[in-house]
Design an enzyme around this catalytic site. Structure first.
Site, mmCIF file in Angstrom:
data_model
loop_
_atom_site.group_PDB
_atom_site.id
_atom_site.type_symbol
_atom_site.label_atom_id
_atom_site.label_comp_id
_atom_site.label_asym_id
_atom_site.label_seq_id
_atom_site.Cartn_x
_atom_site.Cartn_y
_atom_site.Cartn_z
ATOM 1 N N ASN A 387 24.076 36.854 56.431
ATOM 2 C CA ASN A 387 23.171 36.946 55.301
ATOM 3 C C ASN A 387 23.924 37.063 53.981
ATOM 4 O OD1 ASN A 387 21.117 37.429 53.507
ATOM 5 N ND2 ASN A 387 20.049 38.896 54.791
ATOM 6 N N ASP A 388 24.530 38.209 53.748
ATOM 7 C CA ASP A 388 25.160 38.430 52.445
ATOM 8 C C ASP A 388 26.291 37.435 52.160
ATOM 9 O OD1 ASP A 388 23.469 40.582 51.971
ATOM 10 O OD2 ASP A 388 24.772 41.928 53.100
ATOM 11 N N VAL A 389 26.986 36.983 53.216
ATOM 12 C CA VAL A 389 28.136 36.101 52.987
ATOM 13 C C VAL A 389 27.721 34.681 52.625
ATOM 14 C CG1 VAL A 389 29.664 37.433 54.477
ATOM 15 C CG2 VAL A 389 28.375 35.525 55.439
ATOM 16 N N VAL A 390 26.397 34.386 52.680
ATOM 17 C CA VAL A 390 25.926 33.074 52.238
ATOM 18 C C VAL A 390 24.935 33.207 51.095
ATOM 19 C CG1 VAL A 390 26.316 31.926 54.446
ATOM 20 C CG2 VAL A 390 24.123 33.045 54.029
ATOM 21 N N ALA A 428 23.692 44.613 52.728
ATOM 22 C CA ALA A 428 23.828 45.039 51.338
ATOM 23 C C ALA A 428 22.459 45.373 50.740
ATOM 24 C CB ALA A 428 24.502 43.949 50.513
#
Lengths: 461, 102
Positions: A387-390, A428
């Site tokens: 999620n957060d890394v994209v 996050a």
């Protein structure tokens, strides 16, 4: 004299194996051997410590030492072998805490033997202080990753409270070193305060930052061991401890860099503040969902597919399923790769370990910097539980808490399929506008379940 | 000040070791691919288990009549062993998966 010489030789060999082992751990080809070499050196150092000395030691003490080692080996081995690979980060944290506790207990036991030397007392106090923080901090990190303690817990103005506790702890430590009171009561108080600080230090930090915290506490325990080395003039403890302390610090910094944050930001910052700024930005768009058979069609007729694994893949235990899908697509002439973000999962390299477990080819795992230019030529990106890394907010939205973190530019691909349980935000705690992108289709449900369905659909084509 | 210089004098070899080891640690880690960060952290975790030597020394020095001390020392050795054995075995398990398929 002779035993002393042999003991020193054993410690020398141990110190060399630690360095060589650590060096070999740095390359995939030699890593496993390196670990075994270091383990051999450790075993040698332990046996030498038990046998190579001139002291009169009662049978009771020997029996207790061997019983303790046998007991610890049995439990340690059992836990290490039994625990699933997805639980590894918390396992490392747990074992780290054990080392910290050992250092703290050594300090508690040795204090009264050294009250005549302020130098020795300083080493004892430092080892106890750092060991205790590492122990209680690691236990909290373990509980957090384990899911026992999910939410970051924040007292109002926790930063002020923490600094007060830290200052009180340090003041007490200095007091003990200067005055060297005969009564160990002050030391017990220091022990309690340090444990409390370890808890307070980790509790407010969000789950996404746990890898950094574990790495930091890892280097703390190394330091505590090094202080033990000073206390006993023991070269094996000193070299091993300093080596881990320094390497652990560098590793911690490398991790924070990968997340584009600073260490102070992790410790004092407000990352993972659910309800923070990034929210409400994305409510405008609509979410498009897709069913497994349409997803299968997209994948089957693509030329280039990139899979982006995240923690959700680990949770769903979908690593074997995703490997099966990858092989199936490859057999149909689709070029499949995995894009590995440096902080995907709960630890750097977490995804690599997980995919390696499923026998995914090492060469298929591509680092962020190498894969990012390739997204333009990618037909379908399959985001599995990441999620957060994209999250494009890291590039586009200066008010977002993750702004500036390097991400995988999956939105440059022609199609994006996101496998996700629900629309809940990632660790996050911020919304992801990628999900509202017209190129993106969501496939809701358990990742393993969804992948299995896609596999069956592709097989029927 | 004098005490500090005395400390430097008494421990000069150890201080050299500390300084050199810091550089070795930095050098060893700096060029490692991110893939291996987790196993490396786990391996480093096992190596600081060397603190168990301290726990064993405590036990060897201990007055055999001091039962409370022996009990705490016993726990320290158990926890230290957990760190060492668990650390190395878990690292090995992680690395086992990196076997290259030919």
């Amino acid at each position: 004299m002779e035993t002393q010489g042999l003991l020193n030789l054993a410690y020398l060999i141990a110190a060399v194996t630690f360095m060589v082992g650590m060096k070999m751990l740095g390359s995939p080809k030699t890593a496993r051997k390196g670990n075994l070499i270091a383990a051999f050196g450790m075993g040698l150092a332990i046996l030498a410590t038990i046998f190579l000395h001139d002291k009169e030691v009662s049978t009771l003490v020997y029996t207790l030492i061997f019983a303790a080692i046998a007991f610890g080996t049995a439990i340690g081995w059992y836990i290490a072998v039994k625990v699933e690979m997805t639980k590894m980060p918390e396992l490392v944290s747990f074992f780290n805490g054990m080392g910290g506790a050992t250092a703290a207990l050594i300090g508690l036991l040795e204090y009264q033997h050294y009250t005549d030397s302020s130098y020795k007392i300083a080493m004892i106090v430092a080892g106890l202080l750092i060991g205790s923080i590492s122990f209680s901090g690691s236990m909290i990190a373990w509980a957090k990753l384990n899911g026992t303690m999910r939410k970051p817990l924040r007292l109002p103005s926790y930063n002020v409270i923490n600094i007060v506790i830290l200052l009180a702890t340090l003041a007490l430590a200095v007091f003990i070193i200067i005055n060297r009171p005969d009564s160990p009561v002050y030391l017990y108080a220091l022990f309690a305060l340090a444990l409390l600080y370890g808890v307070m230090f980790v509790v407010p930090i969000g789950g996404a930052d746990m890898p950094v915290v574990i790495s930091l506490l890892n280097s703390f325990t190394g330091l505590a061991a090094a202080f033990g080395g000073f206390l006993y003039d023991n070269m094996a403890m000193l070299t091993g401890g300093v080596l881990v302390g320094s390497a652990g610090t560098i590793l911690t910094i490398a991790m924070t860099k990968a997340m584009n944050r600073s260490l102070s930001n992790v410790i004092f910052g407000a990352f993972g503040d659910t309800g923070g700024s990034g929210e409400g930005k994305t409510s405008g768009g609509t979410v498009k969902s897709i069913n497994p058979s349409d997803a299968a069609i997209l994948l089957n007729y693509a030329n280039n597919v990139v899979i982006v694994p995240g923690y959700g893949l680990a949770v769903a235990q979908a690593q074997h399923a995703i490997h099966e899908l990858e092989e199936l697509l490859e057999s149909k002439g689709v070029n499949v790769k995995y894009a590995i973000h440096p902080v995907a999962g709960r630890m750097p390299g977490h995804m690599n370990v997980l995919l390696a477990e499923a026998n995914v080819d090492y060469d298929k795992l591509v680092d962020m910097d190498d894969i990012n230019p390739q997204f333009k030529n990618t037909d379908v990106v399959l985001v599995v539980g990441a999620n957060d890394v994209v999250n494009p907010a890291a590039k586009n939205d200066p008010s977002s808490p993750i702004y500036g973190m390097p991400i995988l530019n999956v939105d440059e691909a022609k199609n994006v399929i996101v496998l996700k349980r629900s629309m809940k935000p990632g660790y996050a705690g911020i919304e992801n506008e990628l999900f509202y992108n017209p190129k993106t289709s969501m496939l809701f449900g358990d990742a393993k379940d969804s992948i299995t369905k896609i596999i069956n659909e592709v097989k029927n084509m | 000040m004098e005490a500090f210089l005395q400390f430097i004098n008494d421990n000069i070899e150890m201080i050299y070791i500390v300084v050199l080891m810091i550089f070795v640690g930095i050098e060893l880690i700096s060029h490692v691919p991110a893939v291996l960060h987790t196993p490396l952290m786990s391996g480093a975790n096992a190596i600081h288990g060397v603190v168990i030597i301290g726990a064993i020394l405590v036990m060897l020095h201990m007055d055999p009549e001091n039962y409370a001390g022996l009990a705490i020392g016993f726990i320290a050795v158990v926890l230290g062993t957990l760190n060492v054995v668990g650390g190395f075995v878990v690292t090995d398990r992680m690395l086992e998966m990196f076997k290259t398929r030919k």
